[in-house]
Write a protein that holds these residues in place. Structure first.
Motif, PDB file in Angstrom:
ATOM      1  N   ALA A   1       0.827  -1.210   0.000  1.00  0.00           N
ATOM      2  CA  ALA A   1       0.000   0.000   0.000  1.00  0.00           C
ATOM      3  C   ALA A   1       0.860   1.258   0.000  1.00  0.00           C
ATOM      4  N   LYS A   2       2.021   1.212   0.644  1.00  0.00           N
ATOM      5  CA  LYS A   2       2.867   2.405   0.704  1.00  0.00           C
ATOM      6  C   LYS A   2       3.508   2.727  -0.628  1.00  0.00           C
ATOM      7  N   GLU A   3       3.514   1.775  -1.561  1.00  0.00           N
ATOM      8  CA  GLU A   3       4.080   2.012  -2.873  1.00  0.00           C
ATOM      9  C   GLU A   3       3.083   2.628  -3.847  1.00  0.00           C
ATOM     10  N   LEU A   4       1.828   2.793  -3.428  1.00  0.00           N
ATOM     11  CA  LEU A   4       0.791   3.363  -4.284  1.00  0.00           C
ATOM     12  C   LEU A   4       0.421   4.751  -3.804  1.00  0.00           C
ATOM     13  N   HIS A   5      -0.173   5.517  -4.688  1.00  0.00           N
ATOM     14  CA  HIS A   5      -0.666   6.832  -4.323  1.00  0.00           C
ATOM     15  C   HIS A   5      -1.913   6.704  -3.455  1.00  0.00           C
ATOM     16  N   PHE A   6      -2.255   7.802  -2.787  1.00  0.00           N
ATOM     17  CA  PHE A   6      -3.408   7.787  -1.894  1.00  0.00           C
ATOM     18  C   PHE A   6      -4.696   7.493  -2.653  1.00  0.00           C
ATOM     19  N   PHE A   7      -4.834   8.090  -3.821  1.00  0.00           N
ATOM     20  CA  PHE A   7      -6.034   7.863  -4.632  1.00  0.00           C
ATOM     21  C   PHE A   7      -6.125   6.416  -5.083  1.00  0.00           C
ATOM     22  N   ASP A   8      -5.003   5.824  -5.482  1.00  0.00           N
ATOM     23  CA  ASP A   8      -5.031   4.475  -6.028  1.00  0.00           C
ATOM     24  C   ASP A   8      -5.337   3.437  -4.962  1.00  0.00           C
ATOM     25  N   ARG A   9      -4.691   3.550  -3.830  1.00  0.00           N
ATOM     26  CA  ARG A   9      -4.878   2.512  -2.824  1.00  0.00           C
ATOM     27  C   ARG A   9      -6.237   2.588  -2.132  1.00  0.00           C
ATOM     28  N   ASN A  10      -6.958   3.691  -2.311  1.00  0.00           N
ATOM     29  CA  ASN A  10      -8.301   3.786  -1.738  1.00  0.00           C
ATOM     30  C   ASN A  10      -9.382   3.451  -2.756  1.00  0.00           C
ATOM     31  N   VAL A  11      -9.190   3.831  -3.996  1.00  0.00           N
ATOM     32  CA  VAL A  11     -10.224   3.585  -5.008  1.00  0.00           C
ATOM     33  C   VAL A  11     -10.232   2.125  -5.433  1.00  0.00           C
ATOM     34  N   TYR A  12      -9.056   1.523  -5.610  1.00  0.00           N
ATOM     35  CA  TYR A  12      -8.981   0.167  -6.135  1.00  0.00           C
ATOM     36  C   TYR A  12      -9.114  -0.898  -5.057  1.00  0.00           C
ATOM     37  N   CYS A  13      -9.288  -0.509  -3.815  1.00  0.00           N
ATOM     38  CA  CYS A  13      -9.478  -1.471  -2.731  1.00  0.00           C
ATOM     39  C   CYS A  13     -10.974  -1.628  -2.485  1.00  0.00           C
ATOM     40  N   LEU A  14     -11.518  -2.779  -2.813  1.00  0.00           N
ATOM     41  CA  LEU A  14     -12.948  -3.033  -2.651  1.00  0.00           C
ATOM     42  C   LEU A  14     -13.200  -3.532  -1.235  1.00  0.00           C
ATOM     43  N   ASN A  15     -13.983  -2.769  -0.473  1.00  0.00           N
ATOM     44  CA  ASN A  15     -14.308  -3.122   0.899  1.00  0.00           C
ATOM     45  C   ASN A  15     -15.693  -2.579   1.237  1.00  0.00           C
ATOM     46  N   VAL A  16     -16.033  -2.642   2.525  1.00  0.00           N
ATOM     47  CA  VAL A  16     -17.356  -2.188   2.952  1.00  0.00           C
ATOM     48  C   VAL A  16     -17.500  -0.686   2.737  1.00  0.00           C
ATOM     49  N   MET A  17     -16.410   0.051   2.827  1.00  0.00           N
ATOM     50  CA  MET A  17     -16.466   1.500   2.607  1.00  0.00           C
ATOM     51  C   MET A  17     -17.008   1.830   1.222  1.00  0.00           C
ATOM     52  N   LYS A  18     -16.628   1.046   0.209  1.00  0.00           N
ATOM     53  CA  LYS A  18     -17.108   1.326  -1.148  1.00  0.00           C
ATOM     54  C   LYS A  18     -18.616   1.154  -1.249  1.00  0.00           C
ATOM     55  N   LEU A  19     -19.186   0.249  -0.475  1.00  0.00           N
ATOM     56  CA  LEU A  19     -20.641   0.076  -0.492  1.00  0.00           C
ATOM     57  C   LEU A  19     -21.327   1.308   0.076  1.00  0.00           C
ATOM     58  N   TYR A  20     -20.784   1.866   1.167  1.00  0.00           N
ATOM     59  CA  TYR A  20     -21.348   3.090   1.725  1.00  0.00           C
ATOM     60  C   TYR A  20     -21.202   4.257   0.749  1.00  0.00           C
ATOM     61  N   VAL A  21     -20.090   4.291   0.029  1.00  0.00           N
ATOM     62  CA  VAL A  21     -19.858   5.372  -0.937  1.00  0.00           C
ATOM     63  C   VAL A  21     -20.857   5.284  -2.088  1.00  0.00           C
ATOM     64  N   VAL A  22     -21.084   4.084  -2.588  1.00  0.00           N
ATOM     65  CA  VAL A  22     -22.057   3.900  -3.681  1.00  0.00           C
ATOM     66  C   VAL A  22     -23.448   4.307  -3.224  1.00  0.00           C
ATOM     67  N   LEU A  23     -23.822   3.938  -2.013  1.00  0.00           N
ATOM     68  CA  LEU A  23     -25.140   4.320  -1.497  1.00  0.00           C
ATOM     69  C   LEU A  23     -25.230   5.828  -1.291  1.00  0.00           C
TER      70      LEU A  23
END
Length: 869
Positions: free
Chosen positions: A244-266
């Motif tokens: 994760a430290k080798e990726l940018h902040f945007f990349d490691r948050n957008v491309y990580c599918l977790n429960v947070m993404k479900l809340y974001v979609v809703l």
């Protein structure tokens, strides 16, 4: 004599025919004692070993298990995308049950499909193979299920010492036993079938476009293709999943599918359908665990939910956070909306949103009309200078309008609201004497503050999430009861999140400990934990006005026949409904109150109270810039004495965190001339426009107070009543008190009363009732909030009056944001209405913004906050 066969029960094993758990061993195989069916998954193997390889022989028996074969046509192992698809559907159904719009289902599907398309998982035209592609944060589970990729096994434990004694007999004995077991277990493998290489190798791993571009930084693309074709992971030169430290902040948050993404979609879908449930409401539902990963296994099919233990491990559900704050949700919504290239956000109905907040706070509905007039005077655009995909603070801006209206009406400087409340309380005493309980009582600000503060404590006693949001301390017993209630609810809905995934031995251990504790509680206290929890527990349903709904639920519980179980005593003052109090006299609509008092032989005298000037002398605040220290070598002095060290600390001057300065900066003559020249050029362009006719206002004289005043110098808001257009007896100083926009309605509008004459020289009449109101002016404390540090916020918070600080924090906790976010939106409103309008008398529908002010600091500050309007 017949041989007596030994019977035994095997853990997690039962007969496939009759379900019996007792088996008999015959010649290394196990047979069911009920029907005699042979168990194929287990076998007894004799292990013979020689201790120290001498004549002494040891015999041992070991039962090894053969993994149960799963038919290939049964597909009950979902990928991570399929798993979260089930959970998203469950969360969506929960929101629909809470009253969300039916259109939310289709909009959620569109947002989820857009996100999956950008991830090149589904709904992607350029995918020729039809299989989902992997991204830089993909799970190894997806690679194994889709591409038959076998990740390298990670060896646990310490490495063996290769330089040890080669004649170690114990090491030889362990190695011989391991080899023997592997040979015995090899008998279970099927022979005669095609080898894996002959049957067909796995497909090469397919990466998304962005994943290939990211992995290209670590290895050439040709070398990446070799890794993709390496199905057995024999190449160990690179890892296909970057850290994760080798990726940018945007990349490691957008491309990580977790429960947070479900809340974001809703959250995005709720905004696009313009639902009443806002982002802050969604966050509160998550905090109250109406939407929680605790119950996500209930949304899965039965064949998928049976694999809870593997799902917890493969998708790292234990590591994911359960709750998220408002700032984190807004930040992730902005990133995902930019990722899917979404259009502009939908602005909600600010009037209905303000009405809901005012209802939840328990304020009179007359304030809704006043706040609506301020909003309609110059509607906000919610333009963001940082980019179009940053989620606008709709809820914070609406609540800031309410705070601004309260500042105009009551001052909130610790003195002005006290005077207004004392005069209103005395008038209420007279009204109760002459009119009884049916009299139209006035709104008292201090009594409303006590009501809201006591209501916080009462609701916090029964709701721990409410207590955490408002910062109300509760007893430890209430925390334990809340945990027990959540566990009980979790068991009722089909098993615990972690308990059902544990081993049977741990489950039995948990049940035994629970039984022991329950027995001790029953013996010493006479009631179990479940009985103690249900005795003083109230279940609250999700609501858009939690403070109002929860408090009414508690009052209903206390009014029941079994209300003796309510452990907290509710004071009599909490039965007063402050939303029914009269707020009209505070906006200079005293005609009805004057008529009511005149019927009972009383008269009313209205006196305006000015605001303190101390706050206006503070100036603008600005945080100091961070000074980077030079790269010097510091060495500790171990021989220094304590007195010397303390003396050096006292001699050091502490640098202040926050500085205040007066807005005295002036522009130079040449620069000011250039500003005026640009302003004049814009005016000439308007005059030269053939579709823009500008006519001069004719000069008339109006006779007010035996004095002829030029009409050009006054505005219509200062000279005439907006309802009847009758001239006022005295012109108003500033029209800020009449910010409301009159709308055409069937019901007749209340007429604004005439401003009473200033009778400061005459002695007050003792028979008249004195009502003190605000002069519709307020104190200002402006500055730059965006870059404030925590130490700066503590200093700034101490400068606020106590009443304003309490109202600011209460309103911020009501919508679930930090107080500095709400104060920043309040500064946007104040800078627009106090520093950005040239002349209040010349505005029509669009206000004129000043451009040629000579105060440089005010101009820079107004320009910055104008970008957030």
């Amino acid at each position: 004599m017949e041989e007596v066969l030994e019977t035994m029960q095997l853990q997690d094993m039962q007969c496939d025919v009759c379900g019996e758990k007792t088996f008999q061993e015959r010649e290394g195989f196990y047979y069911c004692v009920e029907c005699g069916t042979q168990k194929d998954q287990i076998r007894a193997v004799d292990l013979t070993a020689e201790d120290n390889f001498n004549d002494t022989t040891k015999y041992a028996s070991r039962t090894i298990r053969r993994p149960k074969e799963v038919p290939k046509n049964v597909d009950n192992d979902p990928t991570s995308w399929e798993f979260y698809n089930y959970v998203l559907r469950g969360f969506l159904q929960e929101l629909l049950n809470m009253g969300a719009k039916p259109e939310l289902k289709l909009m959620t599907l569109q947002v989820w499909a857009a996100y999956m398309g950008r991830m090149e998982v589904a709904f992607c035209r350029g995918n020729e193979s039809g299989k989902p592609k992997l991204n830089v944060r993909a799970l190894l589970r997806d690679a194994r299920l889709i591409y038959k990729y076998k990740p390298p096994k990670v060896k646990k434990g310490k490495k063996q010492n290769q330089s040890g004694d080669p004649n170690d007999e114990r090491a030889k004995f362990r190695l011989w036993n391991r080899t023997k077991r592997n040979l015995d277990a090899s008998g279970y493998k099927k022979h005669g079938g095609p080898l894996e290489s002959e049957a067909g190798q796995s497909l090469g791993l397919q990466w998304s476009t962005y994943a290939r571009r990211t992995l290209k930084r670590h290895m050439p693309l040709k070398h990446l293709d070799k890794h993709s074709r390496d199905s057995k992971a024999s190449m160990s030169c690179h890892t296909l999943k970057p850290k994760a430290k080798e990726l940018h902040f945007f990349d490691r948050n957008v491309y990580c599918l977790n429960v947070m993404k479900l809340y974001v979609v809703l959250g995005i879908a709720l905004n696009m359908v313009e639902d009443d449930i806002q982002l802050t409401d969604l966050q509160r539902f998550i905090d109250e665990e109406h939407l929680s990963k605790r119950y996500m296994f209930n949304y899965l099919p039965e064949n998928v939910a049976a694999r809870k233990r593997s799902l917890l491990a493969d998708m790292a559900l234990r590591r994911q956070k359960e709750k998220f704050n408002h700032t984190c949700l807004r930040q992730h919504i902005g990133m995902v909306s930019r990722f899917i290239d979404m259009s502009d956000y939908q602005k909600p109905n600010l009037h209905s949103l303000a009405e809901r907040y005012i209802l939840d706070l328990g304020l009179p509905p007359r304030l809704v009309k006043y706040v609506g007039g301020i909003i309609d005077l110059y509607p906000p655009k919610f333009f963001n200078a940082l980019g179009p995909h940053v989620y606008p603070p709709f809820e914070a801006r609406t609540m800031a309008y309410i705070i601004y209206a309260m500042k105009l009406l009551f001052g909130l400087d610790d003195i002005k609201e006290q005077k207004i409340s004392e005069s209103a309380a005395k008038i209420n005493e007279q009204l109760l004497e002459v009119g009884g309980p049916e009299a139209p009582l006035l709104f008292v600000f201090t009594e409303w503050m006590e009501f809201v503060e006591i209501r916080k404590v009462i609701i916090s006693h029964y709701n721990q999430s409410f207590a955490q949001r408002f910062g109300v301390p509760t007893q430890n017993g209430r925390h334990v009861d809340d945990i027990l209630a959540k566990e009980q609810k979790e068991k009722e809905q089909g098993g615990g999140f972690y308990e059902m995934a544990c081993m049977p031995s741990l489950k039995r251990q948990h049940e035994n400990l629970t039984h022991i504790i329950e027995t001790m509680l029953k013996e010493h206290f006479g009631e179990s934990s479940q009985e103690s929890m249900e005795k003083d527990h109230i279940e609250f349903q999700p609501s858009l006005t939690p403070a109002l709904s929860y408090f009414k639920r508690i009052l209903l519980q206390a009014s029941r026949s079994d209300g003796a179980h309510v452990s907290i005593r509710i004071p009599d003052c909490m039965h007063v409904d402050h939303s029914q109090r009269n707020l009209d006299p505070f906006v200079l609509e005293t005609k009805e109150l004057t008529r009511y008092l005149a019927q009972h032989g009383l008269s009313l005298r209205v006196e305006e109270v000015a605001c303190q000037e101390d706050f206006q002398k503070v100036g603008l605040f600005r945080p100091l810039q961070h000074l980077r220290g030079e790269n010097k070598e510091f060495r500790a002095n171990c021989d220094i004495k304590t007195e010397t060290w303390l003396g050096e600390l006292r001699r050091k001057e502490k640098r202040p965190d926050l500085q205040f300065y007066q807005p005295t900066g002036k522009y130079g003559a040449r620069y000011l001339k250039r500003i005026k020249h640009g302003f004049g050029m814009r005016e000439r362009l308007e005059h030269s426009n053939p579709f823009w006719e500008i006519t001069e206002t004719p000069s008339f004289l109006i006779k007010l107070k035996d004095k002829e005043v030029p009409l050009d110098t006054l505005s219509s808001l200062q000279t005439f009543e907006e309802g009847s257009m009758d001239p006022l007896s005295v012109p108003l100083d500033l029209p800020r008190r009449h910010l409301e926009k009159k709308l055409n309605s069937i019901e007749p509008e209340k007429e604004s009363d005439e401003r009473t004459e200033d009778t400061g020289d005459e002695p007050p009449n003792p028979e008249k009732l004195l009502l003190q109101v605000s002069n519709f002016d307020c104190w200002l404390l402006h500055g730059y909030v965006k870059m404030l540090r925590q130490s700066d916020k503590r200093v700034l918070r101490q400068l606020f009056p106590c009443s304003f600080r309490w109202l600011l924090e209460t309103c911020a906790n009501t919508i679930g944001v930090d107080w500095d976010i709400l104060y920043e939106q309040l500064l946007v409103i104040e800078m627009m209405f106090h520093h950005s309008i040239v002349n209040w008398s010349n505005h029509k529908e669009v206000l004129c913004i000043q451009h040629n002010t000579q105060e440089k600091d005010i101009r820079n500050l107004a320009r910055m906050y104008k970008d957030w309007w």
